[in-house]
Scaffold this motif. Structure first.
Motif, mmCIF file in Angstrom:
data_model
loop_
_atom_site.group_PDB
_atom_site.id
_atom_site.type_symbol
_atom_site.label_atom_id
_atom_site.label_comp_id
_atom_site.label_asym_id
_atom_site.label_seq_id
_atom_site.Cartn_x
_atom_site.Cartn_y
_atom_site.Cartn_z
ATOM 1 N N MET A 1 18.173 -12.029 73.367
ATOM 2 C CA MET A 1 19.554 -13.000 72.899
ATOM 3 C C MET A 1 19.524 -13.160 71.274
ATOM 4 S SD MET A 1 22.110 -14.320 74.318
ATOM 5 C CE MET A 1 23.004 -16.301 74.155
ATOM 6 N N LEU A 2 18.493 -13.694 70.844
ATOM 7 C CA LEU A 2 18.327 -14.177 69.525
ATOM 8 C C LEU A 2 18.342 -12.816 68.684
ATOM 9 C CD1 LEU A 2 17.959 -16.088 67.211
ATOM 10 C CD2 LEU A 2 15.612 -15.724 67.604
ATOM 11 N N LYS A 3 17.919 -11.755 69.085
ATOM 12 C CA LYS A 3 17.890 -10.470 68.510
ATOM 13 C C LYS A 3 19.220 -9.830 68.363
ATOM 14 C CE LYS A 3 15.811 -5.871 68.137
ATOM 15 N NZ LYS A 3 14.892 -5.025 68.750
ATOM 16 N N ASP A 4 20.016 -10.199 69.441
ATOM 17 C CA ASP A 4 21.372 -9.734 69.551
ATOM 18 C C ASP A 4 22.246 -10.447 68.462
ATOM 19 O OD1 ASP A 4 20.809 -7.734 71.412
ATOM 20 O OD2 ASP A 4 21.156 -8.891 73.223
ATOM 21 N N ALA A 5 22.109 -11.944 68.730
ATOM 22 C CA ALA A 5 22.647 -12.752 67.547
ATOM 23 C C ALA A 5 22.681 -12.234 66.200
ATOM 24 C CB ALA A 5 22.372 -14.291 68.025
ATOM 25 N N TYR A 6 21.257 -11.997 65.769
ATOM 26 C CA TYR A 6 20.765 -11.761 64.431
ATOM 27 C C TYR A 6 21.423 -10.477 64.118
ATOM 28 C CZ TYR A 6 18.016 -9.876 60.542
ATOM 29 O OH TYR A 6 17.524 -9.437 59.660
ATOM 30 N N ALA A 7 21.419 -9.391 64.933
ATOM 31 C CA ALA A 7 22.125 -8.125 64.642
ATOM 32 C C ALA A 7 23.459 -8.237 64.438
ATOM 33 C CB ALA A 7 21.879 -7.003 65.794
ATOM 34 N N ALA A 8 24.175 -9.183 65.295
ATOM 35 C CA ALA A 8 25.512 -9.366 64.776
ATOM 36 C C ALA A 8 26.113 -9.968 63.759
ATOM 37 C CB ALA A 8 26.089 -10.222 65.977
ATOM 38 N N THR A 9 25.115 -10.930 63.128
ATOM 39 C CA THR A 9 25.408 -11.586 62.058
ATOM 40 C C THR A 9 25.173 -10.480 60.723
ATOM 41 O OG1 THR A 9 24.628 -13.702 62.698
ATOM 42 C CG2 THR A 9 24.537 -13.411 60.513
ATOM 43 N N VAL A 10 24.192 -9.692 60.770
ATOM 44 C CA VAL A 10 23.770 -8.575 59.874
ATOM 45 C C VAL A 10 24.996 -7.743 59.829
ATOM 46 C CG1 VAL A 10 22.175 -6.658 59.163
ATOM 47 C CG2 VAL A 10 21.184 -8.885 60.129
ATOM 48 N N ASP A 11 25.409 -7.192 60.793
ATOM 49 C CA ASP A 11 26.773 -6.169 60.879
ATOM 50 C C ASP A 11 27.779 -7.070 60.435
ATOM 51 O OD1 ASP A 11 25.122 -4.357 62.166
ATOM 52 O OD2 ASP A 11 25.801 -4.759 64.173
ATOM 53 N N GLU A 12 28.071 -8.330 60.480
ATOM 54 C CA GLU A 12 29.318 -9.006 60.049
ATOM 55 C C GLU A 12 29.159 -8.880 58.174
ATOM 56 O OE1 GLU A 12 29.523 -12.614 61.750
ATOM 57 O OE2 GLU A 12 29.623 -11.971 63.681
ATOM 58 N N VAL A 13 27.935 -9.034 57.955
ATOM 59 C CA VAL A 13 27.917 -9.233 56.438
ATOM 60 C C VAL A 13 27.474 -7.898 55.663
ATOM 61 C CG1 VAL A 13 27.433 -11.862 56.377
ATOM 62 C CG2 VAL A 13 25.584 -10.190 56.629
ATOM 63 N N ALA A 14 27.196 -7.199 56.453
ATOM 64 C CA ALA A 14 26.533 -5.783 55.822
ATOM 65 C C ALA A 14 27.400 -5.076 54.778
ATOM 66 C CB ALA A 14 26.005 -4.829 56.913
ATOM 67 N N ASP A 15 28.660 -5.222 54.872
ATOM 68 C CA ASP A 15 29.529 -4.727 53.785
ATOM 69 C C ASP A 15 30.136 -5.594 52.895
ATOM 70 O OD1 ASP A 15 29.071 -2.201 55.077
ATOM 71 O OD2 ASP A 15 30.722 -2.470 56.559
ATOM 72 N N MET A 16 29.576 -6.899 52.849
ATOM 73 C CA MET A 16 29.961 -7.988 51.885
ATOM 74 C C MET A 16 29.357 -7.724 50.624
ATOM 75 S SD MET A 16 31.286 -11.417 54.217
ATOM 76 C CE MET A 16 31.929 -11.131 55.634
ATOM 77 N N THR A 17 29.843 -8.250 49.667
ATOM 78 C CA THR A 17 28.964 -8.449 48.404
ATOM 79 C C THR A 17 28.438 -9.905 48.654
ATOM 80 O OG1 THR A 17 30.642 -9.583 47.272
ATOM 81 C CG2 THR A 17 30.511 -7.234 46.775
ATOM 82 N N TRP A 18 27.388 -10.156 47.882
ATOM 83 C CA TRP A 18 26.805 -11.455 47.861
ATOM 84 C C TRP A 18 27.822 -12.777 47.597
ATOM 85 C CZ3 TRP A 18 22.714 -13.803 50.254
ATOM 86 C CH2 TRP A 18 22.338 -15.028 49.652
ATOM 87 N N GLU A 19 28.623 -12.406 46.656
ATOM 88 C CA GLU A 19 29.502 -13.504 46.145
ATOM 89 C C GLU A 19 30.687 -13.426 47.492
ATOM 90 O OE1 GLU A 19 28.299 -10.905 44.449
ATOM 91 O OE2 GLU A 19 27.278 -11.901 42.943
ATOM 92 N N THR A 20 31.043 -12.474 47.966
ATOM 93 C CA THR A 20 32.087 -12.553 49.200
ATOM 94 C C THR A 20 31.536 -13.357 50.467
ATOM 95 O OG1 THR A 20 33.221 -10.526 48.538
ATOM 96 C CG2 THR A 20 33.371 -11.278 50.726
ATOM 97 N N TRP A 21 30.237 -13.020 50.711
ATOM 98 C CA TRP A 21 29.659 -13.942 52.007
ATOM 99 C C TRP A 21 29.444 -15.216 51.368
ATOM 100 C CZ3 TRP A 21 23.729 -13.174 53.531
ATOM 101 C CH2 TRP A 21 23.572 -13.685 54.622
ATOM 102 N N ILE A 22 29.401 -15.572 50.344
ATOM 103 C CA ILE A 22 29.162 -17.169 49.846
ATOM 104 C C ILE A 22 30.556 -17.794 49.998
ATOM 105 C CG2 ILE A 22 28.860 -18.664 48.009
ATOM 106 C CD1 ILE A 22 26.541 -16.729 47.173
#
Length: 87
Positions: A1-22
């Motif tokens: 479950m934790l691994k799935d939640a982590y993977a979803a978060t990584v996927d959500e921010v993968a295409d964002m710049t650092w500034e956009t994510w902030i």
């Protein structure tokens, strides 16, 4: 479950710049700061899953010390460069 939640978060921010994510998390970071600043004042704060560190950036102004735990390598590296201790 934790691994799935982590993977979803990584996927959500993968295409964002650092500034956009902030920018994307600003509202929630402000909300958490407003709710917790009195509780954290003068204390050591450890945030598990600190992401881009938005909350830690804010709370370090009132806390005695801040530290984050984050699985995402890029986030740890960026926060370390900003002077925030992250493991």
């Amino acid at each position: 479950m934790l691994k799935d939640a982590y993977a979803a978060t990584v996927d959500e921010v993968a295409d964002m710049t650092w500034e956009t994510w902030i920018r994307e998390t600003n509202q929630d970071d402000d909300r958490r700061y407003d709710e917790l600043m009195d509780t954290c004042e003068g204390k050591s704060v450890l945030e598990f899953g600190c992401g881009n560190g938005g909350f830690l950036r804010r709370i370090k102004n009132v806390a005695a010390r801040v530290t984050g735990i984050e699985l995402m390598d890029a986030a740890r590296e960026n926060l370390t460069q900003e002077g925030i201790s992250v493991y």
